[in-house]
Design a protein around this motif. Structure first.
Motif, PDB file in Angstrom:
ATOM      1  N   GLU B   2      -1.773 -11.729   9.299  1.00 57.19           N
ATOM      2  CA  GLU B   2      -1.408 -10.404   8.844  1.00 57.19           C
ATOM      3  C   GLU B   2      -2.046 -10.141   7.493  1.00 57.19           C
ATOM      4  O   GLU B   2      -2.037 -10.975   6.611  1.00 57.19           O
ATOM      5  N   SER B  30       1.781  -4.721  14.153  1.00 56.37           N
ATOM      6  CA  SER B  30       2.678  -4.115  13.166  1.00 56.37           C
ATOM      7  C   SER B  30       3.234  -2.805  13.703  1.00 56.37           C
ATOM      8  O   SER B  30       2.494  -1.985  14.245  1.00 56.37           O
ATOM      9  N   GLU B  92       3.366  -3.476   5.622  1.00 55.36           N
ATOM     10  CA  GLU B  92       3.506  -3.442   7.068  1.00 55.36           C
ATOM     11  C   GLU B  92       4.464  -4.526   7.526  1.00 55.36           C
ATOM     12  O   GLU B  92       4.650  -5.535   6.856  1.00 55.36           O
TER      13      GLU B  92
END
Lengths: 116, 111
Positions: B2, B30, B92
């Motif tokens: 991520e 996400s 996110e």
């Protein structure tokens, strides 16, 4: 509600000293988080907790410890302070993700820590 | 893994103009995005959020746009005021309890 409170606001430590950063929230949030923010940078997750008695490591946990004995409190412990731990530390909390009201995290005012 | 990043580290606008702050994210899983405002010496403050089942969400003077095709998020501030000067972070979340923050964009509003 006072929201998320943190103490102290500022602290200077010598290398090798230890200290505990306090964090308390009065919103009955289950989830709590500790972040550090270095100058000009975003927030990096140190540790988080999804409820009393449960803690888990974030992105940068080395050199830190946490405990969560109550819903309200989530202290962060530095055992042997190092210059690399000079930073601003933010505590945050949120309701259980996915429940009504949104998942936004509420942040405390921060603790500015200098290790020399 | 991520990651969330921002296209511009600084943005300078004239008072009264509209501001647009951009954010790119890499995790296609996400499903929740937030914009935070951080004033000097303070903690981040929630501005607006959006879930992945929406393309646009409006608040008071702020609008968030989400383009899932190119994994891009933007924050629009209408009639920017000096009090809007701050660092703006996007974050996110996808499938976990953790938010991933970008580095931030510093917005300066000139009188």
């Amino acid at each position: 509600n006072a929201g998320v409170t943190q103490t102290p606001k500022f602290r200077i430590l010598k290398i090798g000293q230890s200290m505990t950063l306090q964090c308390t929230q009065d919103m009955n949030h289950n989830y709590m988080y500790w972040y550090r923010q270095d100058p000009g940078m975003g927030l990096k997750l140190i540790y988080y907790s999804v409820g009393a008695g449960i803690t888990d490591k974030g992105e940068v946990p080395n050199g830190y410890n946490v405990s969560r004995s109550t819903t309200e409190d989530f202290p962060l412990r530095l055992e042997l302070a190092a210059p690399s731990q000079t930073s601003v530390y933010f505590c945050a909390s949120t309701m259980t993700p996915g429940t009504s009201g949104g998942d936004e995290q509420y942040f405390g005012p921060g603790t500015r820590l200098t290790v020399t | 893994g991520e990651s969330v990043g921002l296209h511009l580290p600084t943005l300078s606008v004239q008072e009264g103009d509209n501001s647009i702050i951009n954010c790119a994210y890499s995790n296609s899983a996400s499903d929740y995005f937030i914009w935070y405002k951080q004033e000097s010496g303070k903690g981040p403050q929630f501005i607006i959020d959006i879930r992945s089942n929406m393309d646009k969400r409006q608040g008071q003077r702020v609008t968030v746009l989400l383009n899932k095709t190119v994994k891009h998020l933007s924050l629009q501030i209408a009639a920017t005021q000096p009090g809007d000067s701050a660092v703006y972070f996007c974050a996110e979340q996808g499938g976990s309890e953790k938010l991933v923050f970008g580095k931030g964009t510093k917005l300066t509003v000139n009188p």
